[in-house]
Each structure stands twice: as structure tokens, then as C-alpha cells.
Design a protein around this motif. Structure first.
Motif, PDB file in Angstrom:
ATOM      1  N   GLY A  79       0.839  -1.202   0.000  1.00 32.53           N
ATOM      2  CA  GLY A  79       0.000   0.000   0.000  1.00 32.53           C
ATOM      3  C   GLY A  79       0.865   1.240   0.000  1.00 32.53           C
ATOM      4  N   PHE A  80       0.198   2.370   0.364  1.00 25.98           N
ATOM      5  CA  PHE A  80       0.925   3.627   0.411  1.00 25.98           C
ATOM      6  C   PHE A  80       1.725   3.706   1.699  1.00 25.98           C
ATOM      7  N   THR A  81       2.865   4.311   1.586  1.00 21.61           N
ATOM      8  CA  THR A  81       3.653   4.560   2.791  1.00 21.61           C
ATOM      9  C   THR A  81       3.074   5.751   3.517  1.00 21.61           C
ATOM     10  N   PHE A  82       3.533   5.977   4.698  1.00 20.68           N
ATOM     11  CA  PHE A  82       3.048   7.094   5.515  1.00 20.68           C
ATOM     12  C   PHE A  82       3.334   8.436   4.855  1.00 20.68           C
ATOM     13  N   ILE A  83       4.534   8.537   4.283  1.00 17.86           N
ATOM     14  CA  ILE A  83       4.920   9.796   3.632  1.00 17.86           C
ATOM     15  C   ILE A  83       4.056  10.043   2.408  1.00 17.86           C
ATOM     16  N   GLU A  84       3.775   8.945   1.619  1.00 17.24           N
ATOM     17  CA  GLU A  84       2.932   9.082   0.432  1.00 17.24           C
ATOM     18  C   GLU A  84       1.515   9.533   0.804  1.00 17.24           C
ATOM     19  N   MET A  85       0.996   8.976   1.891  1.00 20.04           N
ATOM     20  CA  MET A  85      -0.335   9.383   2.347  1.00 20.04           C
ATOM     21  C   MET A  85      -0.371  10.858   2.721  1.00 20.04           C
ATOM     22  N   LEU A  86       0.661  11.328   3.391  1.00 23.03           N
ATOM     23  CA  LEU A  86       0.726  12.751   3.760  1.00 23.03           C
ATOM     24  C   LEU A  86       0.744  13.639   2.523  1.00 23.03           C
ATOM     25  N   ILE A  87       1.509  13.190   1.498  1.00 22.91           N
ATOM     26  CA  ILE A  87       1.601  13.976   0.261  1.00 22.91           C
ATOM     27  C   ILE A  87       0.236  14.030  -0.426  1.00 22.91           C
ATOM     28  N   ILE A  88      -0.431  12.869  -0.491  1.00 19.76           N
ATOM     29  CA  ILE A  88      -1.748  12.818  -1.145  1.00 19.76           C
ATOM     30  C   ILE A  88      -2.756  13.687  -0.401  1.00 19.76           C
ATOM     31  N   LEU A  89      -2.768  13.604   0.927  1.00 17.24           N
ATOM     32  CA  LEU A  89      -3.696  14.417   1.726  1.00 17.24           C
ATOM     33  C   LEU A  89      -3.416  15.905   1.556  1.00 17.24           C
ATOM     34  N   ALA A  90      -2.144  16.257   1.476  1.00 19.51           N
ATOM     35  CA  ALA A  90      -1.794  17.667   1.292  1.00 19.51           C
ATOM     36  C   ALA A  90      -2.290  18.178  -0.059  1.00 19.51           C
ATOM     37  N   ILE A  91      -2.139  17.331  -1.109  1.00 14.19           N
ATOM     38  CA  ILE A  91      -2.612  17.732  -2.441  1.00 14.19           C
ATOM     39  C   ILE A  91      -4.124  17.896  -2.440  1.00 14.19           C
ATOM     40  N   LEU A  92      -4.838  16.923  -1.800  1.00 13.63           N
ATOM     41  CA  LEU A  92      -6.302  17.021  -1.736  1.00 13.63           C
ATOM     42  C   LEU A  92      -6.757  18.256  -0.972  1.00 13.63           C
ATOM     43  N   ALA A  93      -6.045  18.596   0.111  1.00  8.59           N
ATOM     44  CA  ALA A  93      -6.399  19.794   0.894  1.00  8.59           C
ATOM     45  C   ALA A  93      -6.233  21.054   0.070  1.00  8.59           C
ATOM     46  N   ILE A  94      -5.151  21.122  -0.715  1.00  3.07           N
ATOM     47  CA  ILE A  94      -4.918  22.303  -1.556  1.00  3.07           C
ATOM     48  C   ILE A  94      -5.998  22.423  -2.615  1.00  3.07           C
ATOM     49  N   LEU A  95      -6.353  21.280  -3.249  1.00  2.00           N
ATOM     50  CA  LEU A  95      -7.399  21.306  -4.277  1.00  2.00           C
ATOM     51  C   LEU A  95      -8.755  21.710  -3.676  1.00  2.00           C
ATOM     52  N   SER A  96      -9.028  21.237  -2.467  1.00  2.00           N
ATOM     53  CA  SER A  96     -10.304  21.589  -1.805  1.00  2.00           C
ATOM     54  C   SER A  96     -10.358  23.073  -1.486  1.00  2.00           C
ATOM     55  N   ALA A  97      -9.233  23.603  -1.014  1.00  2.00           N
ATOM     56  CA  ALA A  97      -9.201  25.033  -0.664  1.00  2.00           C
ATOM     57  C   ALA A  97      -9.435  25.910  -1.874  1.00  2.00           C
ATOM     58  N   ILE A  98      -9.019  25.420  -3.051  1.00  2.00           N
ATOM     59  CA  ILE A  98      -9.200  26.217  -4.267  1.00  2.00           C
ATOM     60  C   ILE A  98     -10.581  26.008  -4.862  1.00  2.00           C
ATOM     61  N   ALA A  99     -11.078  24.790  -4.900  1.00  2.00           N
ATOM     62  CA  ALA A  99     -12.313  24.470  -5.628  1.00  2.00           C
ATOM     63  C   ALA A  99     -13.565  24.800  -4.843  1.00  2.00           C
ATOM     64  N   VAL A 100     -13.595  24.562  -3.533  1.00  2.42           N
ATOM     65  CA  VAL A 100     -14.823  24.731  -2.746  1.00  2.42           C
ATOM     66  C   VAL A 100     -15.315  26.169  -2.721  1.00  2.42           C
ATOM     67  N   PRO A 101     -14.455  27.191  -2.464  1.00  4.18           N
ATOM     68  CA  PRO A 101     -14.973  28.582  -2.494  1.00  4.18           C
ATOM     69  C   PRO A 101     -15.542  28.974  -3.837  1.00  4.18           C
ATOM     70  N   ASN A 102     -14.849  28.538  -4.919  1.00  6.05           N
ATOM     71  CA  ASN A 102     -15.368  28.881  -6.245  1.00  6.05           C
ATOM     72  C   ASN A 102     -16.724  28.235  -6.491  1.00  6.05           C
ATOM     73  N   PHE A 103     -16.888  26.991  -6.083  1.00  2.00           N
ATOM     74  CA  PHE A 103     -18.166  26.302  -6.259  1.00  2.00           C
ATOM     75  C   PHE A 103     -19.268  26.961  -5.423  1.00  2.00           C
ATOM     76  N   THR A 104     -18.909  27.353  -4.204  1.00  2.30           N
ATOM     77  CA  THR A 104     -19.887  28.001  -3.330  1.00  2.30           C
ATOM     78  C   THR A 104     -20.329  29.339  -3.882  1.00  2.30           C
ATOM     79  N   SER A 105     -19.362  30.119  -4.413  1.00  2.00           N
ATOM     80  CA  SER A 105     -19.704  31.432  -4.957  1.00  2.00           C
ATOM     81  C   SER A 105     -20.594  31.309  -6.181  1.00  2.00           C
ATOM     82  N   LEU A 106     -20.412  30.246  -6.969  1.00  2.00           N
ATOM     83  CA  LEU A 106     -21.256  30.047  -8.139  1.00  2.00           C
ATOM     84  C   LEU A 106     -22.645  29.579  -7.747  1.00  2.00           C
ATOM     85  N   LYS A 107     -22.703  28.732  -6.721  1.00  2.00           N
ATOM     86  CA  LYS A 107     -23.967  28.136  -6.343  1.00  2.00           C
ATOM     87  C   LYS A 107     -24.854  29.116  -5.570  1.00  2.00           C
ATOM     88  N   TYR A 108     -24.267  29.934  -4.698  1.00  2.00           N
ATOM     89  CA  TYR A 108     -25.039  30.797  -3.806  1.00  2.00           C
ATOM     90  C   TYR A 108     -24.876  32.285  -4.120  1.00  2.00           C
TER      91      TYR A 108
END
Length: 239
Positions: A15-44
Motif C-alpha cells: 500500500g501507500f507509505t506514511f509519507i505518500e499518504m501525507l503527500i496525497i492528503l496535502a494535495i487534496l487539501a490544496i485542491l479543496s481550498a481552491i475548488a470549494v470557495p469557487n463552487f460556493t460562490s457560483l452556487k449561492y
């Protein structure tokens, strides 16, 4: 994939190593921080409120008007220089006959069913009269108490004079106060000279015209008579 890559390199990985999991989670967090506000502003995204048509706002206010019985009295004949009263009575859970009975002024009474607002204006006009209101022209209207208007009327011109009564509903449209005429009445009053006070009032009112007429007729007549007398005097023989 990272696990496959490690396997090809000779490193077993289940499976994934601990370091790989941290990298993946960090990438997902960055993508969420960018995509969620834009989606919210469009929706509401708030939309500007639609402007209400002025005519629609007027119709809405007019729909609030209620119906009440109204009666008014005014004289049919007046002496020039004389005074009289004009009165209006508005409902208060009374019939037209009851309203007419309340009115003190003698004269021809009329009744109508009219639309009313919570504030009404009654205005009396007529060029041949001096008109003095003895009650406020704008008043609150009640469903249990009779609303009354009264004017002091003085006839100042001779002949058939017209009197106009206008009833106006005071409304608030889009925050601005305005009025709507709901009924206009016309009364024709015959102003005459039938007495000595009326004669003096007539002379006082039309003195300017009478003085011109006297100057244009009587003075030439006096001059004519004076010349005729002198002519007769010269024509007589001397003894």
C-alpha cells in the motif's frame, strides 16, 4: 502507481507509505481550498431583487381601498353677498339617509357610494365664491365614527355659478405619498339679487363697472340737457 514503482525497483509494498499518504492528503487539501470557495460562490451567488413596476404598486394600493357611503349638501340658490355652508359626511356604519340627517345645512342633499382610504382629502372650489374651510381638508377615516368636512361659502358673483367638490384618497406608493381622485361632484348655484342687502352687495361687487357705465351715460346726458337749456334760453325774445 507508487506501490508498483517500488515493486519494480525491488521493494515490496502492500500500500501507500506514511509519507505518500501525507503527500496525497496535502494535495487534496490544496485542491479543496481552491475548488470549494469557487463552487460556493457560483452556487449561492445572490441575485439583485426584481424591480416592482410602478403601475403594479399603484394597483396594489388601490386594491386596499374600501367602500363607504357619502352624503353632502349645498344650496341651490344664494343671494349675492350672502353666506351658506357646504357639508360632507362619510359613513361610520351609517346609511345615506342617516348621513343626510346628520348634516345641518339646508339645501339639496346627494349621496353616493365611494371608495375610501384610511386618509382622505375633500376639497371645494368655485370661482364665483369665497370659500373658507372650517374643518381640516385632510382627515383620517374611521369605520365606526362619521368623518365630516365643512366649508363657509360666500357668493361674490352674480348669475349661475359652479361649485366643485373633489374627494381624494391619500396613498403611499413605493414609499412616496401621493393621492388619487376617487370622486368629483358639481353643483350649479343660482346667485341672485332679491333684497336690499343683496342690492348693496351687488353695487359693492360691481362698483367699478357701474362707475364706468355712469360716466359713459349720465355725464353725456347731463351735458346734452345743459346745452339744450342754454339753447332754449337764447331762443326766447327779449321784452
Amino acid at each position: 502507481m507508487p506501490g508498483k514503482l517500488f515493486k519494480n525497483l525491488g521493494v515490496e509494498s502492500k500500500g501507500f507509505t506514511f509519507i505518500e499518504m501525507l503527500i496525497i492528503l496535502a494535495i487534496l487539501a490544496i485542491l479543496s481550498a481552491i475548488a470549494v470557495p469557487n463552487f460556493t460562490s457560483l452556487k449561492y451567488k445572490p441575485t439583485a431583487p426584481k424591480k416592482v413596476s410602478i403601475l403594479a404598486a399603484v394597483d396594489k394600493e388601490l386594491a386596499k381601498l374600501e367602500w363607504q357611503q357619502m352624503a353632502y349638501t349645498a344650496p341651490n340658490r344664494m343671494e349675492i353677498g350672502s353666506t351658506s355652508e357646504v357639508e360632507v359626511a362619510l359613513d361610520g356604519n351609517k346609511t345615506i339617509d342617516e348621513l343626510i340627517w346628520l348634516l345641518e345645512n339646508a339645501g339639496k342633499a346627494e349621496g353616493q357610494r365611494i371608495q375610501v382610504a384610511d386618509r382622505m382629502e375633500a376639497r371645494l372650489t368655485g370661482n364665483g365664491f369665497e370659500i373658507i374651510p372650517t374643518t381640516p381638508e385632510t382627515q383620517l377615516v374611521s369605520t365606526t365614527q362619521t368623518t365630516r368636512w365643512q366649508w363657509h361659502l360666500r357668493a361674490k358673483d352674480l348669475g349661475r355659478q359652479r361649485l366643485y367638490l373633489s374627494l381624494n384618497a391619500l396613498l403611499s406608493v413605493n414609499g412616496k405619498d401621493t393621492m388619487k381622485s376617487v370622486r368629483t361632484f358639481q353643483r350649479e348655484i343660482s346667485v341672485q339679487v332679491t333684497s336690499l342687502p343683496g342690492t348693496w352687495a351687488f353695487i359693492e361687487r360691481y362698483w367699478a363697472y357701474l362707475s364706468v357705465a355712469l360716466t359713459a351715460i349720465i355725464i353725456p346726458l347731463l351735458v346734452y340737457l345743459w346745452k339744450g337749456k342754454n339753447k332754449d334760453t337764447r331762443a326766447k325774445p327779449k321784452r
